[in-house]
Design a protein around this motif. Structure first.
Motif: not given
Length: 125
Positions: A26-51
């Motif tokens: 699935s695209k869901f797991l593919t989305a989570l397989s990219e290390p740089s995308r995980i870094e982006v996700l971590k920042q969203v989690l860290r800062y909450g709502r962000a642009d």
């Protein structure tokens, strides 16, 4: 040539494998397989709502790369997107993300129960 008829357990096993295949591809797991995308996700989690502007202060990627990663994470249901004026804000979409993980786990548990039942222990040891 006569086709071999499958037993109900063989049909159930095949159905579980097909369902898990579709989940794992699935695209869901593919989305989570990219290390740089995980870094982006971590920042969203860290800062909450962000642009993108806010996130780019904490990441070493071009804004266009961050934006692409955010769009894909939103497309697969991990993030929620909200437009406010000229800004687009992203934040975790917890219920959708949890539902996706539960779906994957349910299919995995079903397949394991069919394909890999627990080993019988020898009680005479």
């Amino acid at each position: 040539m006569v086709a071999k008829s499958r037993t109900p357990s063989e049909k159930k096993r095949e159905s579980a494998i097909e369902a898990l295949d579709s989940v794992l591809d699935s695209k869901f797991l593919t989305a989570l397989s990219e290390p740089s995308r995980i870094e982006v996700l971590k920042q969203v989690l860290r800062y909450g709502r962000a642009d993108v502007s806010e996130l780019s202060k904490h990441l070493h990627f071009d804004r266009s790369v961050i934006s692409r990663h955010l769009s894909l994470l939103q497309e697969v249901g991990i993030l929620h997107r909200e437009k406010s004026g000229k800004h687009v804000y992203y934040q975790l979409n917890p219920s959708a993300a949890i539902q996706k993980f539960k779906f994957i786990l349910n299919h995995l548990e079903e397949l394991v129960a069919i394909c890999c039942p627990p080993a019988k222990t020898n009680s005479s040891n």
